[in-house]
Design a protein around this motif. Structure first.
Motif, PDB file in Angstrom:
ATOM      1  N   ARG A  40      15.421   0.575  16.235  1.00 29.75           N
ATOM      2  CA  ARG A  40      15.018  -0.792  15.877  1.00 29.75           C
ATOM      3  C   ARG A  40      13.678  -0.778  15.150  1.00 29.75           C
ATOM      4  NH1 ARG A  40      17.328  -1.971  21.051  1.00 29.75           N
ATOM      5  NH2 ARG A  40      15.287  -1.871  22.060  1.00 29.75           N
ATOM      6  N   ARG A  41      12.748   0.055  15.629  1.00 28.02           N
ATOM      7  CA  ARG A  41      11.450   0.153  14.943  1.00 28.02           C
ATOM      8  C   ARG A  41      11.624   0.630  13.501  1.00 28.02           C
ATOM      9  NH1 ARG A  41       8.458   4.353  18.031  1.00 28.02           N
ATOM     10  NH2 ARG A  41       6.741   3.888  16.608  1.00 28.02           N
ATOM     11  N   LEU A  42      12.513   1.607  13.317  1.00 24.79           N
ATOM     12  CA  LEU A  42      12.764   2.104  11.970  1.00 24.79           C
ATOM     13  C   LEU A  42      13.355   1.001  11.093  1.00 24.79           C
ATOM     14  CD1 LEU A  42      12.965   4.431   9.919  1.00 24.79           C
ATOM     15  CD2 LEU A  42      15.238   4.930  10.867  1.00 24.79           C
ATOM     16  N   ALA A  43      14.294   0.229  11.647  1.00 25.65           N
ATOM     17  CA  ALA A  43      14.899  -0.852  10.876  1.00 25.65           C
ATOM     18  C   ALA A  43      13.855  -1.885  10.466  1.00 25.65           C
ATOM     19  CB  ALA A  43      16.005  -1.518  11.695  1.00 25.65           C
ATOM     20  N   VAL A  44      12.927  -2.189  11.369  1.00 25.37           N
ATOM     21  CA  VAL A  44      11.864  -3.150  11.046  1.00 25.37           C
ATOM     22  C   VAL A  44      10.985  -2.609   9.930  1.00 25.37           C
ATOM     23  CG1 VAL A  44       9.791  -4.288  11.933  1.00 25.37           C
ATOM     24  CG2 VAL A  44      11.870  -4.226  13.318  1.00 25.37           C
ATOM     25  N   MET A  45      10.644  -1.313  10.015  1.00 30.91           N
ATOM     26  CA  MET A  45       9.827  -0.717   8.953  1.00 30.91           C
ATOM     27  C   MET A  45      10.529  -0.810   7.606  1.00 30.91           C
ATOM     28  SD  MET A  45       8.129   2.736  10.560  1.00 30.91           S
ATOM     29  CE  MET A  45       6.779   2.637  11.756  1.00 30.91           C
ATOM     30  N   GLU A  46      11.821  -0.515   7.593  1.00 29.02           N
ATOM     31  CA  GLU A  46      12.559  -0.542   6.343  1.00 29.02           C
ATOM     32  C   GLU A  46      12.684  -1.958   5.804  1.00 29.02           C
ATOM     33  OE1 GLU A  46      15.334   3.408   6.882  1.00 29.02           O
ATOM     34  OE2 GLU A  46      16.073   1.490   7.651  1.00 29.02           O
ATOM     35  N   MET A  47      12.911  -2.925   6.706  1.00 27.78           N
ATOM     36  CA  MET A  47      12.976  -4.320   6.282  1.00 27.78           C
ATOM     37  C   MET A  47      11.637  -4.775   5.721  1.00 27.78           C
ATOM     38  SD  MET A  47      15.068  -5.836   9.550  1.00 27.78           S
ATOM     39  CE  MET A  47      14.635  -7.518   9.158  1.00 27.78           C
ATOM     40  N   THR A  48      10.566  -4.404   6.407  1.00 30.08           N
ATOM     41  CA  THR A  48       9.234  -4.802   5.968  1.00 30.08           C
ATOM     42  C   THR A  48       8.885  -4.146   4.636  1.00 30.08           C
ATOM     43  OG1 THR A  48       8.536  -5.023   8.273  1.00 30.08           O
ATOM     44  CG2 THR A  48       6.800  -4.884   6.614  1.00 30.08           C
ATOM     45  N   GLY A  49       9.216  -2.870   4.506  1.00 31.43           N
ATOM     46  CA  GLY A  49       8.947  -2.179   3.257  1.00 31.43           C
ATOM     47  C   GLY A  49       9.691  -2.810   2.098  1.00 31.43           C
ATOM     48  N   GLY A  50      10.956  -3.201   2.335  1.00 34.72           N
ATOM     49  CA  GLY A  50      11.718  -3.857   1.288  1.00 34.72           C
ATOM     50  C   GLY A  50      11.122  -5.189   0.903  1.00 34.72           C
ATOM     51  N   ALA A  51      10.635  -5.925   1.910  1.00 33.65           N
ATOM     52  CA  ALA A  51      10.025  -7.229   1.628  1.00 33.65           C
ATOM     53  C   ALA A  51       8.732  -7.060   0.841  1.00 33.65           C
ATOM     54  CB  ALA A  51       9.753  -7.971   2.933  1.00 33.65           C
ATOM     55  N   LEU A  52       7.948  -6.035   1.174  1.00 31.49           N
ATOM     56  CA  LEU A  52       6.697  -5.804   0.457  1.00 31.49           C
ATOM     57  C   LEU A  52       6.951  -5.443  -1.007  1.00 31.49           C
ATOM     58  CD1 LEU A  52       4.710  -3.753   3.117  1.00 31.49           C
ATOM     59  CD2 LEU A  52       4.220  -6.086   2.371  1.00 31.49           C
ATOM     60  N   ILE A  53       7.995  -4.656  -1.246  1.00 32.03           N
ATOM     61  CA  ILE A  53       8.334  -4.269  -2.611  1.00 32.03           C
ATOM     62  C   ILE A  53       8.790  -5.477  -3.417  1.00 32.03           C
ATOM     63  CG2 ILE A  53       9.980  -2.950  -4.003  1.00 32.03           C
ATOM     64  CD1 ILE A  53       9.892  -0.810  -1.811  1.00 32.03           C
ATOM     65  N   ALA A  54       9.512  -6.392  -2.747  1.00 28.49           N
ATOM     66  CA  ALA A  54      10.073  -7.553  -3.440  1.00 28.49           C
ATOM     67  C   ALA A  54       9.023  -8.601  -3.768  1.00 28.49           C
ATOM     68  CB  ALA A  54      11.186  -8.171  -2.595  1.00 28.49           C
ATOM     69  N   GLU A  55       7.880  -8.577  -3.064  1.00 29.16           N
ATOM     70  CA  GLU A  55       6.866  -9.597  -3.295  1.00 29.16           C
ATOM     71  C   GLU A  55       6.152  -9.383  -4.622  1.00 29.16           C
ATOM     72  OE1 GLU A  55       4.262  -9.409   0.001  1.00 29.16           O
ATOM     73  OE2 GLU A  55       5.622 -10.467   1.362  1.00 29.16           O
TER      74      GLU A  55
END
Length: 231
Positions: A40-55
């Motif tokens: 779950r922690r890994l999934a959160v990191m990946e979701m957050t990383g994707g959101a940061l890239i999209a901003e």
């Protein structure tokens, strides 16, 4: 027994961003197969990383962040914590799920494929004093990967480290000081740690160990045979 000792945020982030070489990836991926919390922690990191890239990119803000790496990392940690708090467990995507056979096997994937089977197929090599190991071949020139089998109730020779060591318990358990490490528990050690893990009574302890430098054994006898056994 639930997993008590997890991968550090720094190491998990390196895994998520593809910065780990093969030996270290094996240890992290095998722990992930056993640990829903770290998946779950890994999934959160990946979701957050994707959101940061999209901003949209603010160039001035980016330059300021680059000048202070610790501030950037603290900002990411806060965002990860916020995302975890806002996302129910059931809604979090899970990566690297445990094998459906995990309940019947000791070695989960991807480790089982590297070994060529489960522990009943392992051709153990003696280390002395009832301990055994199996070096695992990889293309990683930066780390050594091996399975270790420590006899129940017996200690590992006291040692320090010249680099980093990752240890993942696959079967049985061991004490390291006041801490107990059982199946799925993950220990990270570096040059600051001098220790002597002791396998608990009743069952041999089987671990996956990854190192990037020879250990620093206190015993002169172990040091004498160290080049032969390659630890």
């Amino acid at each position: 027994m639930s997993i008590q000792h997890h991968i550090s945020e720094e190491l998990l982030l390196d895994y998520a961003t593809g910065q780990l070489s093969e030996g270290w990836r094996i240890a992290v991926a095998t722990h992930l197969a056993l640990c829903p919390s770290c998946r779950r922690r890994l999934a959160v990191m990946e979701m957050t990383g994707g959101a940061l890239i999209a901003e949209p990119v603010d160039e001035e803000a980016t330059q300021e962040a680059a000048s202070d790496e610790s501030a950037s990392w603290e900002s990411l940690r806060k965002r990860l914590a916020a995302d975890r708090a806002q996302t129910p467990d059931a809604e979090r995507p899970v990566k690297a799920k445990a094998s459906s056979q995990a309940g019947q096997t000791v070695l989960p994937e991807p480790l089982r494929s590297y070994v060529g089977g489960d522990v009943d197929t392992v051709k153990w090599r003696p280390l002395g004093r009832g301990a055994y190991h199996l070096p695992i071949e990889t293309d990683d020139g930066t780390a050594r990967v091996r399975l270790l089998r420590i006899p129940a109730g017996k200690p590992v020779p006291e040692h320090g480290h010249r680099g980093r060591e990752l240890t993942l318990v696959l079967s049985g358990s061991f004490h390291d000081g006041d801490d107990l490490f059982a199946r799925g528990d993950f220990e990270e050690a570096d040059e600051t740690l001098q220790h002597q893990p002791i396998a608990t009574d009743g069952e041999d302890c089987i671990c996956l160990a990854v190192t990037d430098a020879p250990l620093k054994f206190r015993s002169w006898l172990v040091r004498a045979v160290q080049p032969i056994i390659g630890i």
